[in-house]
Structure formats: C-alpha cells, structure tokens
Design a protein around this motif. Structure first.
Motif, PDB file in Angstrom:
ATOM      1  N   MET A   1     -28.126  41.313 -18.645  1.00 49.46           N
ATOM      2  CA  MET A   1     -28.437  41.041 -20.048  1.00 49.46           C
ATOM      3  C   MET A   1     -29.845  41.476 -20.421  1.00 49.46           C
ATOM      4  N   ASN A   2     -30.678  41.768 -19.431  1.00 48.55           N
ATOM      5  CA  ASN A   2     -31.993  42.304 -19.735  1.00 48.55           C
ATOM      6  C   ASN A   2     -31.958  43.817 -19.742  1.00 48.55           C
ATOM      7  N   GLN A   3     -32.985  44.420 -20.305  1.00 45.28           N
ATOM      8  CA  GLN A   3     -33.039  45.859 -20.477  1.00 45.28           C
ATOM      9  C   GLN A   3     -34.212  46.448 -19.692  1.00 45.28           C
ATOM     10  N   VAL A  36     -38.875  42.068 -29.954  1.00 42.82           N
ATOM     11  CA  VAL A  36     -38.676  41.635 -28.561  1.00 42.82           C
ATOM     12  C   VAL A  36     -37.479  42.298 -27.906  1.00 42.82           C
ATOM     13  N   GLY A  37     -36.617  42.935 -28.697  1.00 44.32           N
ATOM     14  CA  GLY A  37     -35.428  43.579 -28.142  1.00 44.32           C
ATOM     15  C   GLY A  37     -34.224  42.673 -28.299  1.00 44.32           C
ATOM     16  N   GLU A  38     -33.379  42.997 -29.258  1.00 45.01           N
ATOM     17  CA  GLU A  38     -32.278  42.073 -29.588  1.00 45.01           C
ATOM     18  C   GLU A  38     -31.191  42.023 -28.523  1.00 45.01           C
ATOM     19  N   ARG A  39     -31.236  42.937 -27.559  1.00 45.17           N
ATOM     20  CA  ARG A  39     -30.275  42.883 -26.445  1.00 45.17           C
ATOM     21  C   ARG A  39     -30.899  42.287 -25.199  1.00 45.17           C
ATOM     22  N   SER A  40     -32.106  41.736 -25.325  1.00 46.93           N
ATOM     23  CA  SER A  40     -32.836  41.232 -24.170  1.00 46.93           C
ATOM     24  C   SER A  40     -32.819  39.710 -24.163  1.00 46.93           C
ATOM     25  N   LEU A  75     -27.529  34.560 -28.050  1.00 50.93           N
ATOM     26  CA  LEU A  75     -27.099  34.363 -26.662  1.00 50.93           C
ATOM     27  C   LEU A  75     -25.592  34.212 -26.557  1.00 50.93           C
ATOM     28  N   GLY A  76     -24.993  33.565 -27.554  1.00 56.86           N
ATOM     29  CA  GLY A  76     -23.535  33.446 -27.537  1.00 56.86           C
ATOM     30  C   GLY A  76     -22.870  34.806 -27.501  1.00 56.86           C
ATOM     31  N   GLN A  77     -23.417  35.744 -28.265  1.00 56.81           N
ATOM     32  CA  GLN A  77     -22.847  37.092 -28.290  1.00 56.81           C
ATOM     33  C   GLN A  77     -23.170  37.871 -27.011  1.00 56.81           C
ATOM     34  N   LEU A  78     -24.360  37.649 -26.445  1.00 52.78           N
ATOM     35  CA  LEU A  78     -24.709  38.324 -25.193  1.00 52.78           C
ATOM     36  C   LEU A  78     -23.848  37.833 -24.038  1.00 52.78           C
ATOM     37  N   VAL A  79     -23.589  36.521 -23.996  1.00 52.41           N
ATOM     38  CA  VAL A  79     -22.751  35.964 -22.926  1.00 52.41           C
ATOM     39  C   VAL A  79     -21.362  36.589 -22.945  1.00 52.41           C
ATOM     40  N   GLN A  81     -20.720  39.544 -23.889  1.00 48.65           N
ATOM     41  CA  GLN A  81     -20.849  40.992 -23.662  1.00 48.65           C
ATOM     42  C   GLN A  81     -20.662  41.851 -24.910  1.00 48.65           C
ATOM     43  N   ARG A  82     -21.077  41.340 -26.060  1.00 44.25           N
ATOM     44  CA  ARG A  82     -21.048  42.194 -27.254  1.00 44.25           C
ATOM     45  C   ARG A  82     -22.093  43.288 -27.110  1.00 44.25           C
ATOM     46  N   HIS A  83     -21.777  44.485 -27.577  1.00 40.34           N
ATOM     47  CA  HIS A  83     -22.700  45.611 -27.448  1.00 40.34           C
ATOM     48  C   HIS A  83     -23.741  45.656 -28.560  1.00 40.34           C
TER      49      HIS A  83
END
Length: 198
Positions: A1-3, A36-40, A75-79, A81-83
């Motif tokens: 989940m980090n970049q 901060v990086g929305e995918r981080s 975080l809900g979306q990252l968990v 695996q949304r791109h």
C-alpha cells in the motif's frame, strides 16, 4: 500500500506538505492528499495524526472529524485494493488556513527530528504484508471513533498520537513503534469508554 517515492521520515513528510502548499491562502483536503500521496497508506495516516495533534489546527471544532473521515474513506478503499481513491467533492473542498497549517508544522518540526532519530527498521513483519493490513483496519477503527472524541476532552489527542505512531511506523518500517501505537490505541479506547457522556 506504500509507494516507492513515499517520504522516509516525519521531517521529510512535513517538508513535503509545507513546500507543496506554499503560496496558498487555504489548504483543502484534496491538497493534503495530493501532497502526501493519495495512494500512500503510511504518510496519509501520519499526516492525519500530525494535524490532529498540532496546536491551532487540531483544536478547531470539526477538524478531528474531518481527518477521521479522510482516513476512513481512503484506507477503506486502499484495503480493498482500489487503484484510484475517491472522496466526496464536499469533503475534498473542506479547507484550513495555510497560515495555521504552517504554524502547526513549525511546532511539529522539533518533535519530528527527535522521533526520526529514534526510529529504525525492526520487527518488519509487523509493518509489511498482512501486518500492514491489520494496522490499516486498526487505523480505520480509530478514525471512525474520532467524531465521538470531539465531545470528550483530550481524547482526540490520543487518536492523533495513535495515528501518528502507526503512520510513522509504516514510513520508517519500525515494528516496535507499531506496538507502541497499538498500546496508545488501547489506552485511548479505555479513556473514551470511561468518559462516555451517557
């Protein structure tokens, strides 16, 4: 989940937020996510904790709730695996004064340098792979409780400490700090439970 281009320390994250918002009068939630990086995962949670703790910002009514919603939604979306991350436009447009943000970042500079000196890579299994998802779920639980914490004095500070510690643990790959964050979360939960207004 980090970049790969995530900041490697709290000091670097604060500097990134400062430089990416320079020249603005108001800083929106969307601006913070972009900085901060929305995918981080780590930097996102870390900056939510920092802003919650910062004087003149975290004490503003509604700010802990706003940050809690941001953490919960992203975080809900990252968990899952949304791109790409979606947040409601009304939330994305919410803002704070850049001057207050800058003063809060200045206040955090010295503690940031102190914490950066003490963090290092250890107990990596707690901050990578499945451990990272467990931390994400705990952070979502903290974020979901933040609106309630606004009516219990000082409890939002506990949430800010927990989020900041979890975020820094992920950024610095410090599993020991993740354990400290779990203890902070448990202490905050105990405090909130014993001070509920009903």
């Amino acid at each position: 989940m980090n970049q790969p281009d995530d900041p490697a320390s709290l000091t670097e994250l604060l500097e990134r937020l400062r430089s990416n918002t320079a020249g603005q009068v108001q800083v929106s939630v969307a601006d913070i996510l972009e900085a901060v990086g929305e995918r981080s995962f780590g930097p996102l949670v870390l900056i939510a904790g920092v802003i919650t703790l910062a004087p003149l910002i975290g004490d503003i009514p509604g700010v802990p709730t706003l940050l809690g919603l941001m953490v919960l939604l992203t975080l809900g979306q990252l968990v899952f695996q949304r791109h790409s991350i979606w947040i409601p436009s009304k939330l994305a447009r919410r803002n704070i004064e850049r001057e207050k943000l800058a003063r809060g970042l200045d206040w955090m500079a010295r503690p940031a340098r102190f914490m950066d000196r003490w963090t290092k890579q250890r107990l990596l299994w707690l901050v990578r792979g499945p451990g990272q998802y467990v931390i994400a779920i705990i952070c979502m639980a903290v974020a979901a409780a933040m609106p309630l914490m606004e009516v219990i004095p000082f409890s939002a500070n506990g949430a800010g400490i927990a989020l900041m510690a979890f975020g820094l643990a992920i950024v610095a790959r410090d599993g020991l700090l993740a354990l400290v964050a779990i203890l902070a979360t448990g202490g905050t939960a105990w405090f909130v439970w014993n001070n509920l207004p009903w």
